[in-house]
Write an enzyme that holds these catalytic residues in place. Structure first.
Site: not given
Ligand SMILES: *Cc1c(COP(=O)(O)O)cnc(C)c1O
Length: 385
Positions: A44, A259
């Site tokens: 994702k 800054y």
């Molecule tokens: C993002 C996500 C994962 C993966 O999580 P990680 O900790 O990055 O391995 C798995 N299941 C769901 C439902 C998620 O939203």
């Protein structure tokens, strides 16, 4: 006239992504969970900023055959890039885009009753995954709804092929929440008897066999993030970040740098200005807290991080190595995304997704014919100084 080569000439900020390391991490997780547990890859958010299609292809080469994406856009990008592996969509919008799911052979993750109704309206041929709530209170069918739908026979008529849930505290082995969620999930698993159950994401993998069920869903671990702090770290780092030096200047003793004048030189200094800032995803809160590497030397960031620049004390680095045009390394070697995130007080996933979205990405050990390929993130703006 500019030729095509200029399109792939190195930019001033380079995020180098080692696909071989991602493949190695996939194999490490696969070996850990054993042959009876499927390892699905979570790609994702543009594969956590590292490039959806490139990462999917590399993982397919390593034997991965199921991918989770955030939304339908990502799923369609995979299909239009000829990725034919199974793809499940976390935020499914199946009720609205059912036809799109069917014509592209995509699997919706059903998160609530309305979506479940849309699935049953499709008839028995529609494959789907069911997300159930066990103590995270984000997406997922509430237990009362699981019970109600079970009693009304929905799951008998339309069985989900995978039932999944998500752990809130997986990176903390001792947290009692894990046991609570596991027990709730086990009860639903026993009731619905899906082909596969899936509770663990990356950190859950290290909680042991009783958390693996039939499938784990790993994102972070593939990208080298060791959230659970497992020692010795079995994961390979994946990202290397470099930025070009634009200028080097002599700064007298007791002069302010940057800054807010948060840094003042204690000696006559040489200060390098490099072409990376917070707009590239370098956390603003890491100012005055990290060092970069230049030709084997360590040199501290001094002063605030600007939008497009950082300032580095290179007084102790031989001049031959740090003139304009030379690159400094911000991530690489022993210094990982996790270390940078810790220094900045943010989580590594945030650092990675932001760097990936803003920097020019280069791929090492690419399975495609060229050893190094280059991609620009979807939303990269034109460089400006
Ligand atoms: C993002 C996500 C994962 C993966 O999580 P990680 O900790 O990055 O391995 C798995 N299941 C769901 C439902 C998620 O939203």
């Amino acid at each position: 006239m500019q030729n095509m080569l200029s399109l792939v000439s190195p930019d001033d900020v380079l995020l180098e992504i080692n696909l071989g390391a991602i493949q190695a991490n996939f194999r490490t997780i696969s070996a850990l969970v054993g042959p009876h547990v499927r390892v699905a890859a979570v790609i994702k958010s543009d594969a956590y900023g590292l490039g959806l299609v490139e990462i999917a292809r590399a993982l397919i080469d390593a034997g991965c055959d199921l991918f989770f994406v955030a939304n339908l856009n990502e799923a369609l990008l995979l299909r239009s890039s000829h990725v034919v592996a199974a793809v499940a969509v976390f935020c499914d919008q199946f009720a609205r885009y059912g036809r799109c799911y069917r014509s592209n052979d995509l699997t919706p993750v059903v998160n609530n009753c309305a979506e479940l109704d849309a699935i049953s309206a499709e008839g028995e041929t529609q494959t789907y995954f069911l997300n159930v709530e066990t103590g995270f209170s984000r997406l997922g069918l509430a237990f009362v709804d699981v019970r109600r739908r079970y009693l009304s026979g929905t799951f008998e008529s339309y069985p989900p092929s995978v039932v999944l849930s998500h752990l809130a505290c997986g990176e903390c082995v001792a947290d009692v929440t894990n046991v609570l969620q596991r027990n709730r999930f086990q009860a639903i698993y026993n009731l619905l008897k899906p082909i596969r159950g899936s509770l663990a994401a990356s950190s859950g993998v290290w909680l042991g066999k009783s958390y693996h069920f039939d499938m784990v869903r790993v994102g972070s671990a593939l990208y080298g993030l060791n959230d659970a702090g497992i020692q010795p770290n079995p994961l390979q780092p994946v990202a290397r970040l470099r930025a070009k030096i634009l200028d080097v200047r002599n700064v007298p003793r007791r002069e302010a740098v940057g800054y807010g004048a948060t840094f003042r030189t204690v000696r006559a200094s040489r200060v390098a200005i490099a072409a990376i800032g917070y707009r590239h995803g370098l956390p603003w809160s890491s100012a005055n807290k990290i060092s970069v590497r230049i030709a084997g030397h360590s040199a501290p960031l001094i002063g605030k991080i600007s939008m497009e620049y950082i300032t580095i004390d290179v007084t102790d680095v031989p001049e031959a190595h740090c003139g304009p045009g030379a690159f400094v390394e911000l991530l690489g070697g022993d210094f990982t995304v996790g270390d940078l995130a810790a220094a900045a007080g943010v989580i590594p996933q945030e650092v990675l997704t932001r760097l990936g979205a803003a920097c020019t990405r280069q791929y090492l050990n690419s399975p495609s014919p060229s050893a190094v390929s280059v991609s620009r993130p979807f939303n990269a703006g034109a460089r400006s100084r």
